[in-house]
Design an enzyme around this catalytic site. Structure first.
Site, PDB file in Angstrom:
ATOM      1  N   GLU A 142      31.574  58.607  28.175  1.00  0.00           N
ATOM      2  CA  GLU A 142      32.235  57.532  28.934  1.00  0.00           C
ATOM      3  C   GLU A 142      33.590  58.014  29.457  1.00  0.00           C
ATOM      4  O   GLU A 142      34.076  59.081  29.097  1.00  0.00           O
ATOM      5  CB  GLU A 142      32.454  56.303  28.036  1.00  0.00           C
ATOM      6  CG  GLU A 142      31.296  55.332  27.981  1.00  0.00           C
ATOM      7  CD  GLU A 142      31.335  54.331  29.130  1.00  0.00           C
ATOM      8  OE1 GLU A 142      32.049  54.599  30.119  1.00  0.00           O
ATOM      9  OE2 GLU A 142      30.654  53.301  29.027  1.00  0.00           O
ATOM     10  N   GLY A 168      39.447  46.167  18.398  1.00  0.00           N
ATOM     11  CA  GLY A 168      39.647  47.278  19.302  1.00  0.00           C
ATOM     12  C   GLY A 168      41.118  47.476  19.600  1.00  0.00           C
ATOM     13  O   GLY A 168      41.982  46.719  19.121  1.00  0.00           O
ATOM     14  N   ASP A 181      27.816  48.688  34.381  1.00  0.00           N
ATOM     15  CA  ASP A 181      28.749  49.303  33.433  1.00  0.00           C
ATOM     16  C   ASP A 181      30.059  49.619  34.159  1.00  0.00           C
ATOM     17  O   ASP A 181      30.596  48.777  34.870  1.00  0.00           O
ATOM     18  CB  ASP A 181      28.096  50.544  32.831  1.00  0.00           C
ATOM     19  CG  ASP A 181      28.669  50.937  31.477  1.00  0.00           C
ATOM     20  OD1 ASP A 181      29.902  51.023  31.352  1.00  0.00           O
ATOM     21  OD2 ASP A 181      27.889  51.180  30.547  1.00  0.00           O
ATOM     22  N   SER A 182      30.555  50.842  34.040  1.00  0.00           N
ATOM     23  CA  SER A 182      31.833  51.210  34.645  1.00  0.00           C
ATOM     24  C   SER A 182      31.736  51.244  36.167  1.00  0.00           C
ATOM     25  O   SER A 182      30.645  51.365  36.730  1.00  0.00           O
ATOM     26  CB  SER A 182      32.280  52.573  34.131  1.00  0.00           C
ATOM     27  OG  SER A 182      32.503  52.540  32.736  1.00  0.00           O
ATOM     28  N   ASN A 232      33.307  44.636  31.603  1.00  0.00           N
ATOM     29  CA  ASN A 232      33.082  46.061  31.395  1.00  0.00           C
ATOM     30  C   ASN A 232      33.908  46.918  32.351  1.00  0.00           C
ATOM     31  O   ASN A 232      35.013  47.323  32.049  1.00  0.00           O
ATOM     32  CB  ASN A 232      31.587  46.364  31.530  1.00  0.00           C
ATOM     33  CG  ASN A 232      31.209  47.723  30.992  1.00  0.00           C
ATOM     34  OD1 ASN A 232      31.909  48.695  31.191  1.00  0.00           O
ATOM     35  ND2 ASN A 232      30.079  47.802  30.307  1.00  0.00           N
ATOM     36  N   ASP A 255      37.534  48.015  26.769  1.00  0.00           N
ATOM     37  CA  ASP A 255      36.430  48.888  27.151  1.00  0.00           C
ATOM     38  C   ASP A 255      36.796  49.841  28.279  1.00  0.00           C
ATOM     39  O   ASP A 255      36.345  50.975  28.303  1.00  0.00           O
ATOM     40  CB  ASP A 255      35.225  48.045  27.571  1.00  0.00           C
ATOM     41  CG  ASP A 255      34.035  48.890  27.955  1.00  0.00           C
ATOM     42  OD1 ASP A 255      33.344  49.368  27.028  1.00  0.00           O
ATOM     43  OD2 ASP A 255      33.797  49.086  29.160  1.00  0.00           O
TER      44      ASP A 255
END
Length: 346
Positions: free
Chosen positions: A68, A131, A257-258, A208, A156
């Site tokens: 990631e 987190g 996602d990203s 995200n 994230d």
């Protein structure tokens, strides 16, 4: 009472057929074809998009590592994370791989670079409520907590604006519990005192990816669990312009996602579980896609993130094959435009 025989006779008469023909007619049958086979068929509305297939560029590991958060530093080194083990890697331009930070409990998912050279890391921690965002020196030393684990976030991904503040996504919630969101941390957060996270776009279901348009006035966000792309026009860093939020695109299947943007304002979204990158223009309209090799047979589907190398239109796409046997690979493709100006490079 109308008997079954009378019913068949009436239907047959209406269709110009004899009752015996109606009884003998075969039921229509569904059949597979090339466009719908495999674990992640491309949705019909996206099949006609301009499509290219990325080329393998670097094999990170024979294991299925959850890679990631890739970014390039000022030296041209590619820095990225492995989520579940916590490692952070450096890949030099001559493709020499090393570990900056060894295994840890940060669960790092996103990286951004500050103009002072420090690496800011969004970490999912325990994947529940502990987190953090930390910063560290380029060699992995001097780790400082920016957003502490006690704040209750699951950071994230993150992106700096041109003032030196940053946005981060809170990866909490589910498809029916929108408890995540996007937050902003003002310039000057260096870990010496706890940073304040200001909500910008709350009530999201597992926020995200996050990115900014080239002029910094539009914030883009993917909502993982509801498959949505948000386009947010900003009046200032923490204020949404009047009527400034839209959902220009709803994704099919797993799962946005990203994301990254380019100098033309295009938005690139990694489709996790589909082995591809979907490309949308500055208004959120789909215009192209980049496929990863092997996706038709179920390989390289965990496409998590990507990065455009500064000063080029070279995109590097990160994925892993999990238990499929093909390990963790970086793929390469040419995209529409160069990477936008990077605050960390200034």
């Amino acid at each position: 009472m109308i008997t079954r025989a009378i019913t068949l006779a009436l239907i047959a008469c209406a269709w110009g057929m004899a009752p015996s023909d109606l009884r003998a007619a075969e039921a229509p049958a569904l059949q597979y074809n090339d466009s719908i086979t495999g674990p992640a068929p491309i949705p019909p509305a996206e099949q006609s998009l301009q499509t290219i297939t990325a080329a393998p560029w670097f094999k990170v590991s024979d294991k299925g590592l959850q890679l990631e958060g890739p970014v390039f530093d000022r030296q041209g080194d590619l820095i990225f994370t492995e989520v579940f083990g916590g490692q952070i890697f450096r890949l030099t331009p001559d493709r020499q791989l090393s570990v900056i930070l060894g295994e840890n409990k940060l669960s790092p998912a996103g990286i951004a670079l500050h103009k002072n050279g420090r690496i800011y890391i969004a970490g999912l921690g325990d994947f529940k409520d502990a987190g953090s965002v930390v910063s560290m020196a380029p060699d992995g030393s001097d780790i400082r907590e920016i957003i502490p684990t006690t704040a209750g976030f699951l950071p994230d991904d993150l992106v700096f604006d041109d003032q030196g503040g940053f946005y981060f996504t809170d990866f909490k919630g589910s498809s029916t519990t929108p408890t995540g969101g996007v937050y902003y941390v003002a310039p000057g957060a260096d870990g010496t005192t706890p940073a304040q996270a200001v909500p910008v776009l709350p009530n999201l279901s597992v926020a995200n990816g996050v990115g900014l348009s080239p002029d910094g006035k539009t914030l883009w966000v993917t909502e993982f669990s509801r498959g949505l792309l948000h386009r947010v026009q900003l009046a200032d860093a923490t204020t949404i312009a009047p009527f400034g939020t839209t959902i220009p695109y709803r994704f099919n299947g797993p799962a946005p996602d990203s994301l990254r943007t380019d100098m033309d304002g295009n938005v690139y979204v990694a489709m996790y579980g589909q082995g591809r990158i979907l490309v949308l223009n500055e208004n959120g309209m789909p215009i192209a896609q980049i496929l990863l090799p092997g996706r038709e047979t179920g390989h390289n589907l965990r496409s998590t993130s990507m990065v455009i190398k500064p000063g080029t239109n070279d995109m590097y796409i990160f994925t892993n094959d999990w238990t499929g046997g093909e390990g963790s690979t970086i793929f390469h493709a040419k995209v529409f435009a160069e990477a936008p100006a990077d605050f960390s490079q200034q």
